[in-house]
Design an enzyme around this catalytic site. Structure first.
Site, PDB file in Angstrom:
ATOM      1  N   GLY A 185      44.811  77.267  18.793  1.00  0.00           N
ATOM      2  CA  GLY A 185      44.059  76.091  18.355  1.00  0.00           C
ATOM      3  C   GLY A 185      44.769  75.308  17.280  1.00  0.00           C
ATOM      4  O   GLY A 185      45.906  75.598  16.914  1.00  0.00           O
ATOM      5  N   VAL A 186      44.049  74.294  16.766  1.00  0.00           N
ATOM      6  CA  VAL A 186      44.608  73.435  15.722  1.00  0.00           C
ATOM      7  C   VAL A 186      44.408  74.070  14.356  1.00  0.00           C
ATOM      8  O   VAL A 186      43.611  74.980  14.192  1.00  0.00           O
ATOM      9  CB  VAL A 186      43.916  72.058  15.696  1.00  0.00           C
ATOM     10  N   GLY A 187      45.118  73.546  13.372  1.00  0.00           N
ATOM     11  CA  GLY A 187      44.875  73.929  11.983  1.00  0.00           C
ATOM     12  C   GLY A 187      45.930  74.866  11.442  1.00  0.00           C
ATOM     13  O   GLY A 187      46.793  75.377  12.158  1.00  0.00           O
ATOM     14  N   ASN A 188      45.824  75.058  10.131  1.00  0.00           N
ATOM     15  CA  ASN A 188      46.814  75.861   9.407  1.00  0.00           C
ATOM     16  C   ASN A 188      46.800  77.307   9.852  1.00  0.00           C
ATOM     17  O   ASN A 188      47.835  77.938  10.007  1.00  0.00           O
ATOM     18  CB  ASN A 188      46.506  75.808   7.912  1.00  0.00           C
ATOM     19  N   GLU A 205      46.612  73.434  24.433  1.00  0.00           N
ATOM     20  CA  GLU A 205      46.532  71.970  24.439  1.00  0.00           C
ATOM     21  C   GLU A 205      47.481  71.328  23.450  1.00  0.00           C
ATOM     22  O   GLU A 205      48.035  70.291  23.712  1.00  0.00           O
ATOM     23  CB  GLU A 205      45.103  71.499  24.234  1.00  0.00           C
ATOM     24  N   ASN A 256      35.948  68.462  11.918  1.00  0.00           N
ATOM     25  CA  ASN A 256      36.774  67.761  12.919  1.00  0.00           C
ATOM     26  C   ASN A 256      36.018  67.558  14.229  1.00  0.00           C
ATOM     27  O   ASN A 256      35.754  66.447  14.641  1.00  0.00           O
ATOM     28  CB  ASN A 256      38.055  68.549  13.205  1.00  0.00           C
ATOM     29  N   GLY A 274      39.226  71.592  21.903  1.00  0.00           N
ATOM     30  CA  GLY A 274      39.304  72.341  23.161  1.00  0.00           C
ATOM     31  C   GLY A 274      38.877  73.782  23.000  1.00  0.00           C
ATOM     32  O   GLY A 274      38.987  74.573  23.951  1.00  0.00           O
ATOM     33  N   LYS A 328      36.961  78.321  -0.178  1.00  0.00           N
ATOM     34  CA  LYS A 328      36.713  77.722  -1.501  1.00  0.00           C
ATOM     35  C   LYS A 328      36.747  78.782  -2.601  1.00  0.00           C
ATOM     36  O   LYS A 328      35.752  78.994  -3.329  1.00  0.00           O
ATOM     37  CB  LYS A 328      35.374  76.962  -1.517  1.00  0.00           C
TER      38      LYS A 328
HETATM   39  O1  0RQ Z   1      38.887  72.588   3.548  1.00  0.00           O
HETATM   40  O2  0RQ Z   1      41.054  71.620   2.950  1.00  0.00           O
HETATM   41  O3  0RQ Z   1      38.934  70.869   1.817  1.00  0.00           O
HETATM   42  O4  0RQ Z   1      39.889  73.172   1.375  1.00  0.00           O
HETATM   43  O5  0RQ Z   1      37.810  73.873   6.109  1.00  0.00           O
HETATM   44  O6  0RQ Z   1      40.249  75.213   6.563  1.00  0.00           O
HETATM   45  O7  0RQ Z   1      41.273  77.398   6.099  1.00  0.00           O
HETATM   46  O8  0RQ Z   1      42.761  75.316   6.087  1.00  0.00           O
HETATM   47  O9  0RQ Z   1      41.734  76.271   8.203  1.00  0.00           O
HETATM   48  O10 0RQ Z   1      43.199  74.275   8.977  1.00  0.00           O
HETATM   49  O11 0RQ Z   1      42.858  76.407  10.300  1.00  0.00           O
HETATM   50  O12 0RQ Z   1      40.997  74.707  10.032  1.00  0.00           O
HETATM   51  C1  0RQ Z   1      37.872  75.369  11.942  1.00  0.00           C
HETATM   52  C2  0RQ Z   1      38.524  73.342  10.649  1.00  0.00           C
HETATM   53  C3  0RQ Z   1      39.906  75.451  10.502  1.00  0.00           C
HETATM   54  C4  0RQ Z   1      39.927  74.106  12.631  1.00  0.00           C
HETATM   55  C5  0RQ Z   1      39.032  74.559  11.441  1.00  0.00           C
HETATM   56  C6  0RQ Z   1      37.269  74.508   4.930  1.00  0.00           C
HETATM   57  C7  0RQ Z   1      38.486  74.908   4.132  1.00  0.00           C
HETATM   58  C8  0RQ Z   1      39.368  73.674   4.324  1.00  0.00           C
HETATM   59  C9  0RQ Z   1      40.153  73.822   6.736  1.00  0.00           C
HETATM   60  P1  0RQ Z   1      39.760  72.006   2.320  1.00  0.00           P
HETATM   61  P2  0RQ Z   1      41.594  76.048   6.656  1.00  0.00           P
HETATM   62  P3  0RQ Z   1      42.298  75.387   9.397  1.00  0.00           P
HETATM   63  C10 0RQ Z   1      42.050  73.423  20.234  1.00  0.00           C
HETATM   64  C11 0RQ Z   1      41.227  74.141  19.265  1.00  0.00           C
HETATM   65  C12 0RQ Z   1      37.900  73.217  15.763  1.00  0.00           C
HETATM   66  C13 0RQ Z   1      38.733  72.672  16.889  1.00  0.00           C
HETATM   67  C14 0RQ Z   1      39.522  73.723  17.612  1.00  0.00           C
HETATM   68  C15 0RQ Z   1      39.176  73.242  13.643  1.00  0.00           C
HETATM   69  C16 0RQ Z   1      39.082  73.289   5.776  1.00  0.00           C
HETATM   70  O13 0RQ Z   1      40.430  75.246  13.273  1.00  0.00           O
HETATM   71  O14 0RQ Z   1      39.009  72.044  13.452  1.00  0.00           O
HETATM   72  O15 0RQ Z   1      39.414  74.918  17.393  1.00  0.00           O
HETATM   73  N1  0RQ Z   1      38.696  73.872  14.742  1.00  0.00           N
HETATM   74  N2  0RQ Z   1      40.367  73.260  18.504  1.00  0.00           N
HETATM   75  O16 0RQ Z   1      38.163  75.151   2.780  1.00  0.00           O
HETATM   76  C17 0RQ Z   1      32.982  75.402   4.393  1.00  0.00           C
HETATM   77  C18 0RQ Z   1      33.390  77.417   5.514  1.00  0.00           C
HETATM   78  C19 0RQ Z   1      34.764  77.033   5.617  1.00  0.00           C
HETATM   79  C20 0RQ Z   1      35.140  75.789   5.090  1.00  0.00           C
HETATM   80  C21 0RQ Z   1      36.891  76.765   5.984  1.00  0.00           C
HETATM   81  N3  0RQ Z   1      32.956  78.575   6.006  1.00  0.00           N
HETATM   82  N4  0RQ Z   1      32.536  76.571   4.899  1.00  0.00           N
HETATM   83  N5  0RQ Z   1      34.249  74.977   4.481  1.00  0.00           N
HETATM   84  N6  0RQ Z   1      36.467  75.672   5.333  1.00  0.00           N
HETATM   85  N7  0RQ Z   1      35.865  77.623   6.171  1.00  0.00           N
HETATM   86  C22 0RQ Z   1      42.903  72.262  19.677  1.00  0.00           C
HETATM   87  C23 0RQ Z   1      42.180  70.924  19.688  1.00  0.00           C
HETATM   88  O17 0RQ Z   1      41.051  70.886  19.860  1.00  0.00           O
HETATM   89  C24 0RQ Z   1      42.880  69.660  19.488  1.00  0.00           C
END
Ligand code: 0RQ
Length: 503
Positions: A268-271, A293, A383, A387, A407
């Protein structure tokens, strides 16, 4: 630039971005290219935003329904949102300006599985598509289009729109030519046929997009890179999450449930997902494949080192360093990457047939394994589902990963009840945090709660979760999925009121 526009008819339609943007009028539904910051139009949306701002200053109405592949960039989502030009947006987004306006209730946003957007449009569920604005890397002499760094929904927007604006971006590597596979065999129910793809690297279509030249109202020349962000450096939590997953995959090989080359990976997406994929490199696996994707830096690294031999995706979502590496070794990558429309990269039939290993980030999971991928405290979108749902429901194994807290420990990512559910307990097989891995296969809700609390919760929150679970087992009227309804979301409420779930 003439080299990139080989078709004389389309060349005669070259004009400045302002003139092209003027073809878009208030109230239109516009389908734009762009997927996770790659392959979005760079100039027309900026010119459009300026036009919209000027119209608003004159007191005139100017809003649009904006459809894309997935997230774009500040020059598209950011600029149009800031100008107050978006009435309705679909599907995945990640721009801070757009997100803020959605969460203030100023923009209607529909979050939808990315693999389903194209068929939704073809079914007529989104109304008429007035305009398509699509970035390509070149136009061939015969008028076919060489796609850019993402394919997304471009085929669908080009086919369905009444009018088309094409941005030809000379900054995209010409070596992209030949990397794409556009399948034109789709049909609507009840006339659908099986999609003839049985391996991630199969080519079942054509390398180019088709467009009816009579619909093209403007061609704009651009020379601007994709605006792609940096990934956070791999931290200790991500490293440990990757280690748990590697150990789990090795265990599955020993048990005979996976072969030595695993099964096609989806990431998936993200760090976190990016870091986990980098971690798989140290797992000693070979001859891997990907059916995913987006290709982020972590995946590119696996391709560079030949750990992954073939990947199917719909977009490249790379950091600036990743873009450089990709462009310098594009011939290597072209033999190992196939970019498809997102209706194919995320197709339920193909994901189920290939048996993907899905690894997606999440916001929180509850003790029963329901996963929230999208909302903070149940009400504010981050976001979108992207997918993750296409893959979670249809994969061989569906894994969700997150650090156990967010946090600085004020939030537990394992909670009594998820404040929003994107993936139900039925679509979640494995939950992983830096604390450990919960294997939920074949377990009842109460059995799941025990492994999730024991293996995934942070030690500071584990006793609180145990306490909740034990009291719920004792006092809940229904004992199948025990809950204390007056308390289940109290952790989120406490965070909203006091800034800490423990306070
Ligand atoms: O916020 O940057 O303000 O501190 O969420 O969190 O830990 O950097 O993680 O970049 O991997 O993103 C689910 C958003 C994770 C992503 C999600 C806060 C955290 C931070 C980001 P700050 P991290 P990541 C196919 C797959 C949905 C789409 C998907 C996502 C920010 O993976 O968008 O999976 N997924 N697509 O502090 C409040 C909590 C939190 C929280 C994290 N429990 N409550 N805030 N954060 N946990 C690909 C495509 O679809 C294109």
């Amino acid at each position: 630039m003439v080299d990139r526009i080989g078709n004389p008819n389309l060349r005669s339609k070259i004009m400045p971005a302002d003139d092209a943007a003027a073809k878009i009028v208030p109230g239109m539904t516009v389908g734009m290219s762009g997927f996770t910051g790659a392959g979005y139009p760079k100039q027309v949306p900026l010119a459009l935003a300026a036009m919209i701002e000027a119209a608003h200053l004159r007191g005139e109405y100017f809003k649009l329904k904006v459809l894309t592949g997935a997230s774009t960039a500040p020059e598209l989502d950011g600029a149009l949102a800031k100008a107050g030009g978006i009435d309705f947006r679909l599907p995945y987004q990640s721009d801070p300006e757009l997100r803020a306006r959605i969460n203030r209730g100023e923009i209607e946003y529909m979050d939808i599985h990315l693999g389903q957007v194209a068929q939704y449009a073809w079914f007529g569920f989104l109304g008429k598509l007035d305009m398509a604005v699509i970035e390509v890397s070149a136009i061939l002499e015969d008028g076919r289009l060489v796609p850019s760094t993402s394919v997304g929904n471009n085929k669908t927007w080009l086919d369905l729109a009444d009018q088309v604006i094409i941005e030809v971006n000379a900054a995209q590597p010409i070596g992209l030519d030949g990397m794409h596979d556009i399948y034109y065999g789709t049909a609507l129910p009840p006339n659908r046929k099986p999609i003839p793809l049985v391996r991630p690297g199969d080519r079942i279509g054509e390398p180019y997009l088709r467009v009816d030249p009579s619909k093209v109202v403007a061609v704009v020349e651009t020379q601007a890179p994709d605006r792609l962000g940096h990934f956070a450096p791999v931290d200790e939590a991500s490293r440990r999450i990757a280690e748990h997953l590697v150990e789990f995959f090795r265990h599955e090989i020993r048990q005979g449930r996976l072969g030595p080359n695993l099964l096609p990976l989806q990431s998936g997406v993200g760090n976190i997902a990016n870091a986990v994929l980098s971690g798989l490199r140290s797992g000693g696996f070979e001859g891997l494949t990907g059916f995913t994707e987006v290709i982020q830096d972590g995946m590119l690294d696996l391709i560079r080192t030949d750990t992954i031999q073939m990947v199917s995706a719909t977009a490249l979502s790379l950091s600036p360093e990743g873009v450089k590496e990709f462009a310098q070794n594009i011939d290597h990558y072209r033999s190992r990457i196939v970019l498809r429309p997102q209706e194919m990269s995320n197709h339920a039939e193909l994901i189920r047939r290939l048996g993907c290993l899905a690894i997606n980030g999440m916001v929180e999971a509850d003790i029963y394994g329901n996963v929230n991928s999208t909302h903070v405290a149940g009400t504010s979108i981050i976001n979108g589902i992207g997918g993750s749902g296409d893959f979670a429901r249809n994969s061989f194994l569906s894994c969700f990963v997150t650090p156990s807290t967010a946090k600085n420990g004020a939030i537990s990512c394992i909670v009594p009840m998820a404040s929003h559910v994107d993936h139900t307990e039925h679509d979640v097989a494995i939950v992983v945090t830096e604390q450990g891995l919960a294997d939920l296969r074949g377990l009842s809700p109460k059995q799941r709660a025990r492994v999730i609390i024991d293996n995934c919760a942070h030690p500071e929150y584990r006793p609180l979760l145990e306490d909740y679970f034990l009291r719920a087992c004792r006092d809940s009227r229904g004992k199948h999925t025990p809950h204390l309804l007056n308390e289940a979301l109290a952790w989120h409420e406490r965070f909203l009121l006091k800034g800490d779930m423990r306070a």
